[in-house]
Design a protein around this motif. Structure first.
Motif, PDB file in Angstrom:
ATOM      1  N   LYS A  90     -31.795  13.612 -49.424  1.00 45.46           N
ATOM      2  CA  LYS A  90     -31.348  14.018 -50.957  1.00 45.46           C
ATOM      3  C   LYS A  90     -31.960  15.512 -51.240  1.00 45.46           C
ATOM      4  CE  LYS A  90     -32.486  11.416 -54.397  1.00 45.46           C
ATOM      5  NZ  LYS A  90     -33.264  10.740 -55.536  1.00 45.46           N
ATOM      6  N   THR A  91     -31.279  16.251 -52.040  1.00 48.00           N
ATOM      7  CA  THR A  91     -31.794  17.640 -52.276  1.00 48.00           C
ATOM      8  C   THR A  91     -33.269  17.696 -52.877  1.00 48.00           C
ATOM      9  OG1 THR A  91     -30.621  17.869 -54.362  1.00 48.00           O
ATOM     10  CG2 THR A  91     -29.308  18.461 -52.522  1.00 48.00           C
ATOM     11  N   THR A  92     -33.649  16.787 -53.401  1.00 43.85           N
ATOM     12  CA  THR A  92     -35.190  16.571 -53.895  1.00 43.85           C
ATOM     13  C   THR A  92     -36.132  17.086 -52.679  1.00 43.85           C
ATOM     14  OG1 THR A  92     -35.007  14.289 -53.692  1.00 43.85           O
ATOM     15  CG2 THR A  92     -34.766  15.394 -55.868  1.00 43.85           C
ATOM     16  N   GLN A  93     -35.638  16.793 -51.654  1.00 45.01           N
ATOM     17  CA  GLN A  93     -36.573  17.070 -50.332  1.00 45.01           C
ATOM     18  C   GLN A  93     -36.146  18.265 -49.719  1.00 45.01           C
ATOM     19  OE1 GLN A  93     -35.856  12.949 -48.734  1.00 45.01           O
ATOM     20  NE2 GLN A  93     -38.198  13.026 -48.689  1.00 45.01           N
ATOM     21  N   ASN A  94     -35.393  19.011 -50.343  1.00 44.66           N
ATOM     22  CA  ASN A  94     -34.850  20.070 -49.255  1.00 44.66           C
ATOM     23  C   ASN A  94     -35.978  21.426 -49.116  1.00 44.66           C
ATOM     24  OD1 ASN A  94     -32.390  19.203 -49.393  1.00 44.66           O
ATOM     25  ND2 ASN A  94     -31.400  21.121 -50.036  1.00 44.66           N
ATOM     26  N   ASP A  95     -37.029  21.097 -49.976  1.00 43.57           N
ATOM     27  CA  ASP A  95     -38.142  22.191 -49.461  1.00 43.57           C
ATOM     28  C   ASP A  95     -38.951  21.562 -48.012  1.00 43.57           C
ATOM     29  OD1 ASP A  95     -39.350  19.919 -50.553  1.00 43.57           O
ATOM     30  OD2 ASP A  95     -40.967  20.710 -51.551  1.00 43.57           O
ATOM     31  N   LEU A  96     -38.536  20.526 -47.565  1.00 46.09           N
ATOM     32  CA  LEU A  96     -39.110  20.122 -46.204  1.00 46.09           C
ATOM     33  C   LEU A  96     -38.147  20.724 -45.058  1.00 46.09           C
ATOM     34  CD1 LEU A  96     -39.450  16.318 -47.054  1.00 46.09           C
ATOM     35  CD2 LEU A  96     -41.317  18.293 -47.050  1.00 46.09           C
ATOM     36  N   LEU A  97     -36.823  21.172 -45.458  1.00 47.76           N
ATOM     37  CA  LEU A  97     -35.813  21.373 -44.680  1.00 47.76           C
ATOM     38  C   LEU A  97     -36.016  22.537 -43.484  1.00 47.76           C
ATOM     39  CD1 LEU A  97     -32.418  21.075 -46.347  1.00 47.76           C
ATOM     40  CD2 LEU A  97     -33.401  19.454 -44.772  1.00 47.76           C
ATOM     41  N   GLU A  98     -36.529  23.569 -43.794  1.00 51.49           N
ATOM     42  CA  GLU A  98     -37.026  24.698 -43.059  1.00 51.49           C
ATOM     43  C   GLU A  98     -37.857  24.269 -41.693  1.00 51.49           C
ATOM     44  OE1 GLU A  98     -39.074  27.913 -44.870  1.00 51.49           O
ATOM     45  OE2 GLU A  98     -39.031  28.966 -42.717  1.00 51.49           O
ATOM     46  N   ALA A  99     -38.897  23.506 -42.168  1.00 52.26           N
ATOM     47  CA  ALA A  99     -39.857  23.023 -41.231  1.00 52.26           C
ATOM     48  C   ALA A  99     -39.340  22.012 -40.099  1.00 52.26           C
ATOM     49  CB  ALA A  99     -41.085  22.442 -41.719  1.00 52.26           C
ATOM     50  N   SER A 112     -29.956  29.151 -45.260  1.00 53.19           N
ATOM     51  CA  SER A 112     -29.412  30.300 -44.196  1.00 53.19           C
ATOM     52  C   SER A 112     -30.454  31.572 -44.303  1.00 53.19           C
ATOM     53  CB  SER A 112     -28.107  30.967 -44.684  1.00 53.19           C
ATOM     54  OG  SER A 112     -26.853  30.183 -44.403  1.00 53.19           O
ATOM     55  N   ASN A 113     -31.013  31.922 -45.496  1.00 51.92           N
ATOM     56  CA  ASN A 113     -32.017  32.613 -45.702  1.00 51.92           C
ATOM     57  C   ASN A 113     -33.439  32.305 -44.935  1.00 51.92           C
ATOM     58  OD1 ASN A 113     -30.238  34.442 -47.060  1.00 51.92           O
ATOM     59  ND2 ASN A 113     -31.010  33.623 -49.190  1.00 51.92           N
ATOM     60  N   GLN A 114     -33.690  31.268 -45.266  1.00 55.78           N
ATOM     61  CA  GLN A 114     -34.996  30.620 -44.622  1.00 55.78           C
ATOM     62  C   GLN A 114     -34.826  30.571 -43.073  1.00 55.78           C
ATOM     63  OE1 GLN A 114     -35.197  26.643 -46.497  1.00 55.78           O
ATOM     64  NE2 GLN A 114     -36.256  27.455 -48.093  1.00 55.78           N
TER      65      GLN A 114
END
Lengths: 309, 309
Positions: free
Chosen positions: A81-90, A116-118
């Motif tokens: 879910k996008t609510t967890q997108n702050d985890l995606l980069e790692a 893409s930016n991260q």
């Protein structure tokens, strides 16, 4: 062409279904799990599907609870879910090779750009899932109906990589369209999601109830017009007749509980950033007013605070 | 001056309280009742008041269940909910003399105008009740706090008749202000009622919860600004600082359940016509847009249909 290695980030109703389809079709698929990890290691993954049940046995499934232990992937399917997108980069960084394609199977707008930016990716891809699928228990997915994917690239290149992924899905029996631009496809889906997800959550109502009241139909249409204006301002074109078509189709649909309504009812955080907040930010950048969408968003923020506090 | 005869149409939390005050102060008061008629005939009317309890014994109360049997009145106090205003013409006509003053103790805007036209009255009056009062049982009213009335005439004359009514109330211990125009007073009250009644009902939230979330505070303020623009367009002036003052006062108030929230929770029809629909009609006539108010109204219509179906 060599067979690709797939990583599935988020093995729920969406990631579990499409990942299991790819595995079932013979591809090398590696699943990241969180709460269901132990259960899936012991009992595998089970899909009760509209198109015929199937499963992955415990001794055949590649299940992980950290991405560090997963192999580098040719394709990363993101179905959190996008609510967890702050985890995606790692989560994704350990999986990347020089030519990995990251494909976001999520709602809303702005996630491909952020990622893409991260991760400094030349291109990413996005996908919209037209599917009825629920997770009914740990490692147990109920695929109720449909399943078409609409895929598109975000960036100047990547179309050949995405076409190859689409071929893999087709090989496994998944219907796939490729759109010229993922952003066009996302705006079209937002045209429906912004009014109906939000109104259903605020009013605790299914789509049939909303369509049975002329005032909420008028409100849904007004919000669709606002979304259409923002899409147009960004350069995405939406055929004006699409709003009437969508409303007519929604009126004919069986009563449908939107994902946001289900999230509210189940006390789960609702996906406001990519479906509302980013849309309102883009509207401000483009100088487009969307007062009714904003009012709905403000109410949803209230409800989300009740849920997450 | 001779003592006036008062008729109270609607003997609930508001009509019961103010009517009983007048009776307690020595005035000739006649009460119209509906569901509580038998009980009040047998047991009288009881007021547990913040300012001291009092009651009207069964053998002293003038209780009726039809207006045909009531005496002609010098003053008709209307305290029905506005959802029943289509009954008013027929209810009031038997009570009228040539100089009867009809005083509407109701929320919203447009009721004096409608009733003046229907009954061909030279003038009517309106009143806003700043009171916490509930009906807790048949013929049993709990007056929790406050009680100030703001009265004003609707029409070119009638101020001396209204001043005399105000004197009667003051004689009975009720605080009264007379405003130059009831419409100014009504717009000021709508400035608060339109955002807070509607949002509390849609979000199932009290005032403190709404004020604790910055997004709903912003939404309430945006709706207040819309109401202020319409009021201004009709010629009613609202000091722009009033919005901040009201928001600050609301933030300091004890958590308050609005009447509309209580109506929703208790499955009673919400008062949308005079508080929303009429306001939106006036906005259209004046060429003022109020999209956020309209969105809130459309949601309330949905909820009202769930209640009344």
């Amino acid at each position: 062409m060599e067979s690709k290695t797939y990583a599935v980030i988020g093995t729920g109703a969406i990631g579990g279904y499409y990942g299991a389809r790819l595995h079932h079709g013979g591809f090398d698929v590696h699943f990241l799990l969180n709460s269901d990890y132990q259960q899936v290691r012991q009992q595998g993954l089970k899909v009760d599907s509209h198109f015929g049940d199937f499963s992955i046995a415990a001794d055949r499934i590649n299940a992980y609870n950290v991405t560090n232990e997963m192999p580098k992937a040719d394709v990363v399917l993101v179905a959190l879910k996008t609510t967890q997108n702050d985890l995606l980069e790692a989560l994704i960084r350990p999986l990347l090779k020089s030519d990995t394609l990251v494909l976001l199977l999520q709602n809303g707008i702005g996630a491909e750009q952020a990622l893409s930016n991260q991760l400094e990716l030349e291109y990413t891809a996005g996908g919209l899932c037209f599917i009825c699928s629920n997770k009914v228990g740990p490692g147990h997915i109920h695929h109720i109906d449909y399943g078409r994917l609409t895929l598109g690239v975000y960036g100047e290149s990547g179309i050949s990589a995405l076409t190859s992924v689409a071929d893999d899905f087709k090989h496994c029996g998944v219907e796939v369209d490729i759109e010229h631009s993922i952003l066009d496809a996302r705006w079209k889906k937002l045209l429906w999601n912004v009014p109906f997800n939000g109104l259903s959550a605020v009013l605790d109502a299914d789509t049939a109830q909303i369509m049975a009241c002329r005032e909420t139909v008028a409100l849904a249409k007004a919000i669709m017009l606002e979304v259409g204006l923002v899409a147009k301002a960004t350069g995405s074109s939406i055929d004006p007749s699409l709003i009437e078509t969508m409303l007519n189709n929604t009126a004919k649909m069986k009563p449908y509980l939107t994902s946001m309504l289900l999230d509210r009812r189940n006390g789960r955080e609702m996906e406001l950033q990519y479906m509302y907040s980013n849309v309102l930010d883009i509207a401000r950048q483009q100088g487009v007013e969307m007062p009714k969408t904003e009012a709905l968003y403000q109410q949803l923020c209230f409800l989300n605070r009740q849920i997450t506090k």
